[in-house]
Design an enzyme around this catalytic site. Structure first.
Site, PDB file in Angstrom:
ATOM      1  N   LYS A 278      -1.870  45.801  50.449  1.00  0.00           N
ATOM      2  CA  LYS A 278      -2.573  44.856  49.576  1.00  0.00           C
ATOM      3  C   LYS A 278      -2.108  43.427  49.802  1.00  0.00           C
ATOM      4  CE  LYS A 278      -4.277  48.211  46.343  1.00  0.00           C
ATOM      5  NZ  LYS A 278      -4.325  48.742  44.962  1.00  0.00           N
ATOM      6  N   ARG A 313       0.150  56.301  47.168  1.00  0.00           N
ATOM      7  CA  ARG A 313      -1.133  56.321  47.887  1.00  0.00           C
ATOM      8  C   ARG A 313      -1.036  55.323  49.032  1.00  0.00           C
ATOM      9  NH1 ARG A 313      -6.166  53.648  47.732  1.00  0.00           N
ATOM     10  NH2 ARG A 313      -7.981  55.022  48.018  1.00  0.00           N
TER      11      ARG A 313
END
Length: 337
Positions: A278, A313
């Site tokens: 991210k 994840r």
């Protein structure tokens, strides 16, 4: 909403006699941080914690669809989209998706998604999302993929088709607020779920997100959504909570959540953390493009495991699995971890 109890988690090989185990996992704690909205944080020994507040922290987590939560688990990301921020377009064909899944042999769960939820992404019609995901899930099952398959969707029609194709778990980034029919579909199928916090829709979530207290606001949201899912007929032991790193959060919001992510153990359910590749990792790590952010993503995953987070994840499954194996062995001082 009163007091919030956050275990100060440790994983050291030397464990005091008064330590208590966290959620049946690899962490333990002797002290907690008491948080509230109207007073400074306080550190207290575990013996000062009321039994009803301590119970959710110490109760072992039930297996989710047979997958025990007693050791760290990885969820591999398999996006079958043209526009996901990191790997959009790479796995659009069934053959490419199957090959990617087969390369994730170290993952415990494979998360198949057919709608990008990157900041600014537009909604994908149900039929297109179904056409992207259901054939891939069927192909993975036909190829003998043994891991649990989850469907990353906000929509009941997509989830129903994915479950029929062989998916087991439903992972909803909207926290089951987007489609009121989704929770009943999961309840009817006895499907485990992951409920995530996001501030607004992907199309607008990064437009100046604000909170009174990001940690406590996210906690209260997840607590409320878990209660709603239980009321809808979903077994509480089959619910996973995700604080939603990057979903309607600034860099400072993300870091505030990561620093105290162990608070979410007070929900009494397994925690999933998805921070892989991210933007904040690129910002802090000096990695401009998503495919350069593997080292930082692994670092965040290991930090989450130090807090007792049960599932991470990730995009980079082999690298993360290797790092987790070495982290566990190094902390335990033996090869069994």
């Amino acid at each position: 909403m009163g007091k919030y109890v956050r275990p100060i988690v440790q994983v050291d090989a030397a464990r005091p006699d008064d330590a208590v185990q966290l959620a049946g996992g690899w962490g333990w704690f002797t002290h907690v941080e008491i948080l509230s909205r109207d007073a400074p944080p306080q550190i207290r020994p575990v013996c000062d914690v009321a039994p009803d507040a301590l119970a959710p922290l110490t109760a072992p987590r039930a297996a989710v669809a047979g997958l025990t939560m007693a050791r760290p688990r990885t969820m591999g990301i398999l996006n079958v989209t043209p526009d996901s921020f990191s790997d959009g377009g790479r796995h659009m064909s069934v053959a490419a998706a199957r090959a990617a899944a087969q390369a994730m042999q170290h993952a415990d769960i494979i998360d198949v998604g057919g709608e990008s939820t990157r900041p600014g992404a537009a909604r994908v019609p149900d039929d297109i999302e179904i056409d992207r995901t259901a054939p891939v899930i069927r192909a993975l099952k036909a190829a003998g993929i043994g891991q649990m398959i989850s469907i990353d969707t906000r929509k009941s029609a997509v989830a129903a088709q994915a479950l029929a194709a062989g998916a087991t778990l439903v992972n909803d980034v909207s926290g089951f607020t987007f489609d009121p029919a989704l929770a009943p579909v999961c309840a009817a199928q006895s499907a485990p779920v992951c409920v995530m916090h996001a501030l607004g829709d992907p199309a607008t979530m990064q437009n100046d997100p604000t909170y009174d207290n990001v940690l406590l606001d996210v906690y209260d949201f997840l607590r409320g959504r878990i209660a709603a899912l239980v009321a809808a007929g979903i077994d509480r032991t089959q619910i996973i909570a995700d604080p939603g790193i990057g979903f309607g959060k600034t860099l400072d919001h993300n870091l505030a959540l990561l620093a105290r992510v162990s608070l979410f153990h007070s929900l009494g359910v397994p925690i999933l953390l998805g921070a892989s590749r991210k933007r904040f990792i690129g910002t802090l790590g000096g990695a401009e493009t998503a495919d350069q952010r593997m080292p930082g993503s692994v670092a965040v995953a290991l930090a989450a495991l130090k807090h007792g987070t049960q599932i991470v994840r990730v995009h980079d499954v082999p690298e993360t699995a290797q790092a987790i194996a070495l982290w566990r062995a190094s902390m335990a001082g033996n090869a069994d971890g």
